[in-house]
Scaffold this motif. Structure first.
Motif, PDB file in Angstrom:
ATOM      1  N   PHE A 107      21.529  -6.490  20.193  1.00 22.51           N
ATOM      2  CA  PHE A 107      21.448  -6.335  18.735  1.00 22.51           C
ATOM      3  C   PHE A 107      20.405  -7.268  18.128  1.00 22.51           C
ATOM      4  O   PHE A 107      20.148  -7.217  16.919  1.00 22.51           O
ATOM      5  CB  PHE A 107      22.811  -6.611  18.085  1.00 22.51           C
ATOM      6  CG  PHE A 107      23.737  -5.428  18.093  1.00 22.51           C
ATOM      7  CD1 PHE A 107      23.508  -4.344  17.256  1.00 22.51           C
ATOM      8  CD2 PHE A 107      24.834  -5.395  18.923  1.00 22.51           C
ATOM      9  CE1 PHE A 107      24.351  -3.252  17.249  1.00 22.51           C
ATOM     10  CE2 PHE A 107      25.696  -4.302  18.931  1.00 22.51           C
ATOM     11  CZ  PHE A 107      25.456  -3.234  18.094  1.00 22.51           C
ATOM     12  N   LEU A 108      19.797  -8.122  18.943  1.00 13.70           N
ATOM     13  CA  LEU A 108      18.785  -9.055  18.453  1.00 13.70           C
ATOM     14  C   LEU A 108      17.373  -8.638  18.833  1.00 13.70           C
ATOM     15  O   LEU A 108      16.414  -9.361  18.559  1.00 13.70           O
ATOM     16  CB  LEU A 108      19.058 -10.466  18.999  1.00 13.70           C
ATOM     17  CG  LEU A 108      20.423 -11.069  18.681  1.00 13.70           C
ATOM     18  CD1 LEU A 108      20.575 -12.420  19.382  1.00 13.70           C
ATOM     19  CD2 LEU A 108      20.612 -11.236  17.179  1.00 13.70           C
ATOM     20  N   VAL A 109      17.224  -7.469  19.460  1.00 12.94           N
ATOM     21  CA  VAL A 109      15.909  -7.018  19.916  1.00 12.94           C
ATOM     22  C   VAL A 109      15.778  -5.514  19.678  1.00 12.94           C
ATOM     23  O   VAL A 109      16.760  -4.815  19.416  1.00 12.94           O
ATOM     24  CB  VAL A 109      15.680  -7.306  21.421  1.00 12.94           C
ATOM     25  CG1 VAL A 109      15.722  -8.783  21.707  1.00 12.94           C
ATOM     26  CG2 VAL A 109      16.703  -6.571  22.282  1.00 12.94           C
ATOM     27  N   GLY A 110      14.562  -5.011  19.796  1.00 11.99           N
ATOM     28  CA  GLY A 110      14.328  -3.577  19.753  1.00 11.99           C
ATOM     29  C   GLY A 110      14.590  -2.969  18.397  1.00 11.99           C
ATOM     30  O   GLY A 110      14.538  -3.625  17.361  1.00 11.99           O
ATOM     31  N   TRP A 111      14.933  -1.671  18.393  1.00 14.53           N
ATOM     32  CA  TRP A 111      15.062  -0.949  17.122  1.00 14.53           C
ATOM     33  C   TRP A 111      16.289  -1.388  16.332  1.00 14.53           C
ATOM     34  O   TRP A 111      16.308  -1.302  15.107  1.00 14.53           O
ATOM     35  CB  TRP A 111      15.136   0.562  17.387  1.00 14.53           C
ATOM     36  CG  TRP A 111      16.428   1.015  18.004  1.00 14.53           C
ATOM     37  CD1 TRP A 111      16.707   1.151  19.317  1.00 14.53           C
ATOM     38  CD2 TRP A 111      17.625   1.383  17.309  1.00 14.53           C
ATOM     39  NE1 TRP A 111      18.002   1.582  19.502  1.00 14.53           N
ATOM     40  CE2 TRP A 111      18.592   1.743  18.283  1.00 14.53           C
ATOM     41  CE3 TRP A 111      17.976   1.453  15.962  1.00 14.53           C
ATOM     42  CZ2 TRP A 111      19.871   2.161  17.958  1.00 14.53           C
ATOM     43  CZ3 TRP A 111      19.270   1.861  15.634  1.00 14.53           C
ATOM     44  CH2 TRP A 111      20.203   2.209  16.619  1.00 14.53           C
ATOM     45  N   CYS A 112      17.336  -1.850  17.042  1.00 15.29           N
ATOM     46  CA  CYS A 112      18.573  -2.256  16.356  1.00 15.29           C
ATOM     47  C   CYS A 112      18.585  -3.761  16.128  1.00 15.29           C
ATOM     48  O   CYS A 112      19.562  -4.445  16.398  1.00 15.29           O
ATOM     49  CB  CYS A 112      19.790  -1.827  17.170  1.00 15.29           C
ATOM     50  SG  CYS A 112      19.830  -2.494  18.843  1.00 15.29           S
ATOM     51  N   ASN A 113      17.482  -4.286  15.613  1.00 19.52           N
ATOM     52  CA  ASN A 113      17.271  -5.736  15.581  1.00 19.52           C
ATOM     53  C   ASN A 113      17.946  -6.388  14.376  1.00 19.52           C
ATOM     54  O   ASN A 113      17.479  -6.275  13.232  1.00 19.52           O
ATOM     55  CB  ASN A 113      15.764  -6.017  15.559  1.00 19.52           C
ATOM     56  CG  ASN A 113      15.452  -7.460  15.881  1.00 19.52           C
ATOM     57  OD1 ASN A 113      16.294  -8.338  15.720  1.00 19.52           O
ATOM     58  ND2 ASN A 113      14.252  -7.713  16.341  1.00 19.52           N
ATOM     59  N   LEU A 114      19.040  -7.077  14.658  1.00 22.80           N
ATOM     60  CA  LEU A 114      19.755  -7.814  13.610  1.00 22.80           C
ATOM     61  C   LEU A 114      19.384  -9.298  13.604  1.00 22.80           C
ATOM     62  O   LEU A 114      20.023 -10.086  12.914  1.00 22.80           O
ATOM     63  CB  LEU A 114      21.267  -7.670  13.808  1.00 22.80           C
ATOM     64  CG  LEU A 114      21.842  -6.269  13.599  1.00 22.80           C
ATOM     65  CD1 LEU A 114      23.330  -6.257  13.939  1.00 22.80           C
ATOM     66  CD2 LEU A 114      21.632  -5.784  12.170  1.00 22.80           C
ATOM     67  N   SER A 115      18.346  -9.677  14.345  1.00 20.02           N
ATOM     68  CA  SER A 115      18.006 -11.098  14.438  1.00 20.02           C
ATOM     69  C   SER A 115      17.682 -11.741  13.083  1.00 20.02           C
ATOM     70  O   SER A 115      17.963 -12.939  12.899  1.00 20.02           O
ATOM     71  CB  SER A 115      16.845 -11.323  15.421  1.00 20.02           C
ATOM     72  OG  SER A 115      15.671 -10.673  14.989  1.00 20.02           O
ATOM     73  N   PRO A 116      17.113 -11.025  12.084  1.00 17.34           N
ATOM     74  CA  PRO A 116      16.884 -11.678  10.783  1.00 17.34           C
ATOM     75  C   PRO A 116      18.167 -12.126  10.082  1.00 17.34           C
ATOM     76  O   PRO A 116      18.103 -12.942   9.148  1.00 17.34           O
ATOM     77  CB  PRO A 116      16.164 -10.589   9.972  1.00 17.34           C
ATOM     78  CG  PRO A 116      15.483  -9.749  10.990  1.00 17.34           C
ATOM     79  CD  PRO A 116      16.446  -9.698  12.139  1.00 17.34           C
ATOM     80  N   MET A 117      19.320 -11.628  10.524  1.00 13.98           N
ATOM     81  CA  MET A 117      20.575 -12.067   9.918  1.00 13.98           C
ATOM     82  C   MET A 117      20.955 -13.473  10.367  1.00 13.98           C
ATOM     83  O   MET A 117      21.693 -14.174   9.661  1.00 13.98           O
ATOM     84  CB  MET A 117      21.696 -11.090  10.256  1.00 13.98           C
ATOM     85  CG  MET A 117      21.500  -9.692   9.689  1.00 13.98           C
ATOM     86  SD  MET A 117      22.865  -8.577  10.084  1.00 13.98           S
ATOM     87  CE  MET A 117      24.200  -9.343   9.148  1.00 13.98           C
ATOM     88  N   VAL A 118      20.469 -13.877  11.545  1.00 12.82           N
ATOM     89  CA  VAL A 118      20.854 -15.187  12.081  1.00 12.82           C
ATOM     90  C   VAL A 118      20.338 -16.331  11.206  1.00 12.82           C
ATOM     91  O   VAL A 118      21.114 -17.237  10.858  1.00 12.82           O
ATOM     92  CB  VAL A 118      20.390 -15.339  13.542  1.00 12.82           C
ATOM     93  CG1 VAL A 118      20.728 -16.724  14.085  1.00 12.82           C
ATOM     94  CG2 VAL A 118      21.027 -14.261  14.426  1.00 12.82           C
ATOM     95  N   PRO A 119      19.039 -16.353  10.815  1.00 13.23           N
ATOM     96  CA  PRO A 119      18.571 -17.450   9.953  1.00 13.23           C
ATOM     97  C   PRO A 119      19.268 -17.506   8.602  1.00 13.23           C
ATOM     98  O   PRO A 119      19.296 -18.566   7.974  1.00 13.23           O
ATOM     99  CB  PRO A 119      17.073 -17.132   9.784  1.00 13.23           C
ATOM    100  CG  PRO A 119      16.716 -16.283  10.940  1.00 13.23           C
ATOM    101  CD  PRO A 119      17.940 -15.470  11.224  1.00 13.23           C
TER     102      PRO A 119
END
Length: 365
Positions: A107-119
């Protein structure tokens, strides 16, 4: 701990209890470690290497100082034991560990990238708000002028903060955009029928329009409008790429542009009961009658779908407690129904689960 308890509980039970307590006390280390690897781009680096990498690969890709590699390994090992990375022995070399991505990490990579939620979730302004909890619980809101943990900690609301802190504004909007894009992609695949037949839609609080663009692309016949605060709309207009997507600045407590449907994606959980009623009353004024296709589409959590699953129960409870920082709340169906009724909507609503408690709710005038 009393001697009686020591006699009644086995050493293994005591160890498990101590481990549970330690995990609660130091749980923030997991959050900060996750924030660290996202900031360093480590999940994306492993993803680019076809899903596996050694610590030497990670060191090179993340540009970690050679003197900190042992410390980096500690962080990677923590996130491996807690379900973010996998670890296997390298082929032909038992001393080399190869790290991969778990389903959670994908969920932190590719098309389903939710990584901007972490910061955003692990942001100093957000996290520091929770240091005020004891004082907040013991103090009348009127005495401090602070209705939320965020206000008590920082002297202004989150919404006031984003209007004057450009960096925090970007972090919040990027988080909202990532969340909207991923879940609207999933919803369109699984529940896309909710948008069929619409000629127009207003996405209230739609941020920079990233989520609305998913709808506009999938349903080019729908005229989509994003409504948000003026400083958010300016950024969205600059980034817009769809002809059938427009932006309008406004206040959802005052009025909402007319459309066949109004979309509220993770908006109502930010507000208390009375404010939710006011927002939905403005929505009701903006849409036609039900027999003319009028409806409000709510994408939000509906608590109570866990069916005894401890992880889901804990996730719902954590999310509900997290929302305290802005006096928001995650609701069960009974609480949602009360809001719909008080806002003058029909009792004939639909709840369409998408991923467990994450649901689409359709309500009608």
């Amino acid at each position: 701990m009393t001697l009686k308890l020591l006699a009644e509980v086995s050493p293994q039970e005591l160890l498990q209890a101590l481990a549970e307590l330690q995990n609660h006390m130091l749980g923030y280390v997991k959050s900060m470690s996750l924030r660290c690897v996202v900031d360093l781009g480590i999940p994306e680096a492993i993803h680019r290497r076809c899903g596996t990498a050694t610590i030497a690969n990670i060191e090179a890709d993340a540009k970690v100082h050679p003197g900190k590699v042992a410390d980096l390994q500690r962080v990677i090992e923590l996130l491996t034991t807690s379900g973010i990375f996998t670890a296997t022995a390298g082929a032909g070399d038992g001393d080399t560990v190869v790290y991969g991505l778990t389903t959670a990490c994908r969920f932190l990579v590719g098309w389903c990238n939710l990584s901007p939620m972490v910061p955003f979730c692990v942001n100093p302004l957000v996290v520091s708000s929770f240091f005020s909890m004891p004082e907040w619980f013991r103090t009348e809101p009127e005495a401090t002028g602070a209705g939320s943990l965020f206000e008590l900690a920082h002297g202004c609301s989150q919404w006031e903060m984003v209007s004057k802190d450009a960096r925090f504004n970007d972090v919040l909007n990027n988080s909202m955009a990532a969340d909207s894009q991923v879940f609207l992609e999933v919803i369109i695949v699984d529940k896309g029928r909710i948008f069929r037949g619409l000629r127009s839609l207003v996405d209230v609080g739609g941020g920079n329009g990233a989520g609305t663009q998913v709808i506009a692309k999938a349903f080019p016949c729908i005229k989509c409008t994003v409504m948000d605060l003026p400083h958010v709309v300016v950024a969205g207009q600059a980034a817009a790429r769809d002809d059938n997507l427009s932006f309008v600045a406004g206040d959802m407590f005052e009025s909402i542009p007319s459309a066949d449907a109004v979309l509220l994606k993770n908006i109502l959980h930010d507000w208390g009961h009375d404010d939710c009623v006011k927002i939905l009353q403005r929505c009701k004024e903006a849409i036609p009658a039900r027999n003319a296709g009028g409806k409000v589409i709510i994408i939000d959590m509906v608590r109570g779908s866990a069916n005894g699953d401890r992880k889901i129960n804990e996730m719902e409870a954590i999310q509900n407690s997290f929302m305290m920082y802005i006096t928001g709340v995650e609701r069960d169906e009974i609480e949602w129904k009360r809001i719909f009724s008080d806002a003058g909507f029909s009792d004939d609503y639909k709840i369409l689960p998408v991923l467990g408690p994450y649901s689409v709710i359709e309500i009608y005038p």
